[in-house]
Design an enzyme around this catalytic site. Structure first.
Site, mmCIF file in Angstrom:
data_model
loop_
_atom_site.group_PDB
_atom_site.id
_atom_site.type_symbol
_atom_site.label_atom_id
_atom_site.label_comp_id
_atom_site.label_asym_id
_atom_site.label_seq_id
_atom_site.Cartn_x
_atom_site.Cartn_y
_atom_site.Cartn_z
ATOM 1 N N TRP A 230 -4.049 -6.191 2.680
ATOM 2 C CA TRP A 230 -3.015 -6.571 3.637
ATOM 3 C C TRP A 230 -3.688 -6.985 4.935
ATOM 4 C CZ3 TRP A 230 -0.401 -2.793 7.356
ATOM 5 C CH2 TRP A 230 0.692 -3.389 7.992
ATOM 6 N N ASP A 311 -2.712 3.947 0.904
ATOM 7 C CA ASP A 311 -1.632 3.285 1.644
ATOM 8 C C ASP A 311 -0.501 3.111 0.633
ATOM 9 O OD1 ASP A 311 -1.320 0.192 3.626
ATOM 10 O OD2 ASP A 311 0.089 1.809 3.165
ATOM 11 N N LYS A 347 10.220 -0.715 2.725
ATOM 12 C CA LYS A 347 10.677 -1.486 1.566
ATOM 13 C C LYS A 347 11.595 -0.680 0.663
ATOM 14 C CE LYS A 347 7.161 -4.430 2.643
ATOM 15 N NZ LYS A 347 6.566 -3.787 3.807
#
Lengths: 502, 437
Positions: A230, A311, A347
């Site tokens: 990311w 993560d 999300k």
């Protein structure tokens, strides 16, 4: 300050003339001018008064005196002092006014991910498709507020709860729910109180807290991040002043995991490094290790005495199952390993803009967990004092209410299924449209919101410029932004870009 | 490298946990007070620690304008694509509030504004920005100041210096020393100023003094950074409380300003604030803003939206805004009443000490002058909690507890010892947080 200014001026002078005696005059002149406190705009010998910005002044010098252009701007420490050179080398001072302290601040480069959305908004073509940011969209390509979130917000509104500060570590009910969700309610580590959980500002904020903790207690230790990862991971570690290096992850030849490369890079790193792993639904590739591969990764991490740092941004969202998506973290925990987990509800609960997440540190003892928690608080206090309350309350209400929790699991399953079905549709369209025999099945093997298409930068540019399909330049598309009716159009775009652009 | 640390401590790294060398952090001097208060089971306990407003029954208050905004928002379908628009609106409303709607700064968009995580977040963004572009330059903080200011600039790795502000003997502004320190600081230094309701002292410069300070800042070319946490809560009037900023702007300073909606709108838990930096023109503002956004992106990506929706709804709706202004006036009025009552009660008890400062000081806090020993005594014996620098949050004082409070203060201080306690309490200005494990 004047000393450094005049010494710098002298240094510059050496290149042009040999009159070092101007330095004391410079200093006195400066002090005298400033004591007057006046906004004197005279330049040159003081005879002419002009209204110049610094830029035009420097251009003037270049033009008039035939001096090779110098980056004079960097000399401007003080907004009221401006230095320029006469051809004979004498320095005289002039005062420029109303120049901000931050005159030299340049435009920061646009964020590669968020910049895509901005470009998309500006596009007027009706076929345009935004496959940039990983925000979930419905089949109608609308943002989706989960029903459980609306219900939770109504509950909160009805109760008329107050708006007092949360403690620095966040809402206790939220922290407990989060740790249980991640490790499993019955996990012994929960009962043994070995998990230090501190509410953070979504995944980014939680990562930043962890990075700050690493910088303070493991100065010089490196974080190993996957290549690619990311985009914001690097920014976070850079700003936290934590060194990082990359381990191989994505194999462009197979559009799969470069497992051997990954293992050997983790082995090659200095002992006691931090290894950043995506718990599930790797961003940007969508490629996850298999359970057997996870075991081997854990082996080598233990061998090298590294600390695993997960993560977890998509728990429940990747496969539709909260437990399945946490299996990598639980596998490591079951081995008795200490680990870090940054977690986000952006999300899986659609709470993107409420900024709700947590940093969890699984420690060897309850005492260590308590100490670590206290230090995380000490890092959070000078960042934002205490975390925002609204998202935490929503999560606590959803997770804490069995009915809402079940409903949440169903909604997550729906979101994950929609993405799986567009993956299938895209694969079917590509296989049908691409007559070259290329194997597009990697799209089905990948998991989560994103797919790494294998398109190069030039090919990605073609996607945007010719087909108005907005994606990041690394070839990542967000399937969450794709509707089933658009799959064929997208397939056309991909086939064209892949085959016709080099 | 850290493993060498472990070896030096004689710990075998194979048996060591990763976090063995991490000690327990000391409690935050302000928020730790609330923790101690919550743990106390006495029915008489009073929390005078954190500056959160309470009504006269000692209950937390959610302002009616906030409830109004919530109701207004509840009907609307909130979509997560809105946040950018919400953040922009929040910034617009914030800068209009602090600089004035009709000013050239606002009209010509000569400000770099970004939503921040309340005042703390705004200060931290500025501290990181300062370090990025002026890495050697220290920040000058007043003595005393909110303890977290020291933590913020220190964690941003900006060297911290101090300047004299409060005089413990007069319990007022140490103006001569303040001006001396401004003059003797190197030119172009960064200074943090409280534009109104100085925290923790409640002592503010008057208008002439602000003009002198502003003038000296021009001479020295210092950068003024304002931490505006109490606009409206000092005098009850929004414009009066931004007078200092107006003076500096009129003198041509391109200031920085951290704003917080935490106390002025009672949105403590929502973390809504704004950082603005004034610039020469819109282009520069855009450049500066882009840098601030980059700093924010690596810290938390984007700020939480709920609170900012509430703020921009209130400020954007004339009825809600008018209601808000009334409610602010009411909060200030109650605090002023409590100040008067506390002073009156202490004087009635024939206290040997001078308590004028209780009513002279402005804003939420009273800098009582009580030493750390007295503060500890008040907590142990009387279950009254305040920060160890003797700062009392007047918002926690009510009609029903003010006499108890006055009696308790009188009990601990009745035997004088004013001189030595003042000097000791002056030393308490040094913040307690250190890096020791």
């Amino acid at each position: 300050m004047f000393e450094s200014l005049s010494s710098m001026a002298s240094t510059m002078l050496c290149g042009f003339s040999s009159t070092p005696t101007t330095s004391p005059t410079l200093q006195d002149h400066c002090k005298k001018k400033l004591k007057m406190g006046s906004f004197d705009r005279t330049i040159f010998s003081g005879k002419k008064k002009r209204n110049h910005s610094i830029k035009t002044m420097s251009n003037q010098i270049h033009d008039r005196r035939g001096i090779p252009w110098l980056p004079l701007r960097f000399l401007i420490f003080n907004r009221r002092i401006f230095i320029y050179f006469l051809s004979c080398g004498r320095i005289t001072l002039a005062l420029a006014v109303n120049v901000s302290r931050f005159e030299g601040v340049t435009m920061a480069p646009p964020d590669p991910i968020l910049g895509v959305s901005e470009a998309f908004k500006a596009d007027t073509n009706e076929m345009k498709l935004n496959l940039g940011v990983g925000d979930y969209r419905t089949e109608e390509l609308q943002p989706y507020v989960l029903n459980v979130v609306k219900k939770a917000e109504n509950l909160i509104l009805k109760r008329g709860e107050n708006k007092e500060y949360l403690p620095i570590e966040g809402l206790a009910a939220f922290n407990n729910a989060t740790a249980e969700l991640l490790f499993g309610r019955d996990n012994p580590v929960i009962e043994q109180q070995r998990v230090a959980t501190v509410q953070g500002l979504s995944g980014t904020g939680s990562l930043r807290l962890a990075a700050a903790l690493i910088e303070r207690y493991f100065p010089g230790a490196k974080v190993l991040i996957s290549s690619p990862t990311w985009g914001n991971h690097k920014n976070i570690f850079n700003d936290a002043r934590v060194p990082w290096s990359e381990y191989r992850y994505y194999d462009p030849k197979t559009i799969g995991l470069d497992f051997d490369g990954m293992i050997s890079d983790i082995k090659a790193a200095p002992d006691g490094s931090f290894v950043l792993l995506h718990g599930c639904a790797h961003n940007p590739t969508g490629i996850d290790p298999t359970p057997e591969q996870w075991e081997k990764i854990a082996d080598v991490i233990q061998e090298k005495k590294h600390l695993p740092f997960f993560d977890v941004a998509y728990q429940g969202f990747a496969s539709g199952s909260l437990d399945a998506d946490a299996s990598s973290v639980r596998l490591f925990a079951a081995r008795g390993m200490e680990l870090l987990v940054a977690q986000s509800y952006s999300k899986n609960l659609g709470l993107y803009s409420e900024r709700i997440g947590a940093i969890n540190v699984l420690c060897s003892s309850a005492d260590a967990a308590a100490r670590v928690k206290s230090q995380l608080k000490r890092l959070a206090r000078p960042m934002y004092s205490n975390p925002p309350i609204h998202g935490a309350r929503i999560v606590a209400n959803v997770v804490g209410n069995p009915e809402l929790f079940n409903e949440w699991e169903e909604e997550m399953e729906l979101m994950a299924s929609r993405i799986k079905s567009v993956r299938q549709k895209l694969f079917d369209s590509l296989s049908a449209k691409d007559k070259s025999g290329k194997d597009w099945s990697f799209i089905l093997k990948q998991i989560g919101m994103f797919s790494f298409t294998g398109l190069s930068k030039a090919q990605s540019d073609n996607m945007t410029n010719k087909w108005h399909v907005y994606m990041t330049k690394d070839g990542r598309i967000s399937l969450a932004g794709l509707s089933s009716v658009k799959c064929e159009y997208l397939a056309d775009a991909i086939v064209d870009s892949f085959h016709n652009v080099k | 490298m850290w493993r060498r640390c472990l070896w030096r401590r004689g710990i075998s790294s194979s048996a060591a946990g990763w976090w063995d060398h991490v000690g327990a952090a000391p409690k935050d001097p302000i928020l730790g007070v609330t923790e101690a208060f919550l743990a106390d089971t006495s029915p008489r306990k009073i929390n005078l620690g954190v500056g959160a407003y309470r009504d006269d029954e000692g209950r937390p208050v959610v302002l009616q304008c906030v409830r109004g905004a919530e109701t207004k928002l509840a009907g609307s379908q909130f979509l997560e694509s809105l946040p950018n628009a919400v953040n922009t609106k929040l910034v617009e409303e914030s800068v209009q509030l602090v600089y004035g709607k009709e000013t050239d700064i606002v009209q010509e968009r000569r400000f770099a504004g970004i939503q921040a995580l309340s005042g703390t977040g705004a200060c931290r963004l500025f501290a990181e920005f300062q370090r990025r572009f002026y890495p050697e330059s220290p920040i000058y903080l007043p003595v005393p100041t909110w303890s977290n200011h020291h933590n913020i600039w220190r964690d941003a790795q900006v060297p911290v210096r101090t300047f004299r502000y409060y005089h413990p003997d007069s319990k007022g502004l140490y103006f001569g020393a303040l001006m001396d320190d401004i003059k003797s600081a190197p030119d172009n230094s960064f200074f943090l100023l409280h534009p109104c309701a100085h925290n923790p002292t409640g002592v503010d410069p008057n208008e002439e003094q602000w003009r002198e300070i502003s003038h000296e800042f021009k001479v020295k070319n210092h950068f003024p950074f304002f931490d505006m946490a109490y606009q409206g809560l000092a005098s009850g009037d929004i414009d009066t409380d931004s007078k200092a900023i107006k003076i500096f702007r009129e003198d041509g300073h391109l200031i920085g300003c951290a704003q917080s909606f935490t106390k002025i709108m009672g949105l403590y838990g929502h973390r809504v604030g704004c950082l603005s930096i004034l610039s020469v023109d819109e282009n520069q503002a855009i450049a500066v803003r882009s840098q601030l956004q980059q700093i924010a992106r690596a810290m938390y990506s984007s700020p939480p939206v709920h609170g900012s929706l509430l703020v921009s709804t209130i400020l954007g709706d004339s009825q809600l805004k008018a209601l808000w202004e009334e409610e602010v006036k009411a909060m200030v009025a109650r605090i002023i009443r409590m100040r008067a009552k506390l002073r009156e009660s202490l004087e009635k008890l024939d206290s040997p000490l001078n308590w004028e400062h209780i009513t002279n000081q402005v804003g939420m806090f009273c800098f009582s002058g009580l030493s750390p020993e007295y503060v500890d005594h008040l907590a142990r014996k009387f279950h009254i909690y305040m920060t160890r620098d003797g700062r009392i949050s007047m918002a926690g004082v009510t009609t029903s507890n003010v006499d108890y409070l006055a009696n308790a203060i009188h009990e601990v201080t009745r035997f004088g010892q004013e001189d030595s306690s003042q000097r000791r309490s002056f030393n308490a200005f040094i913040p307690h947080i250190s890096y020791a494990n």
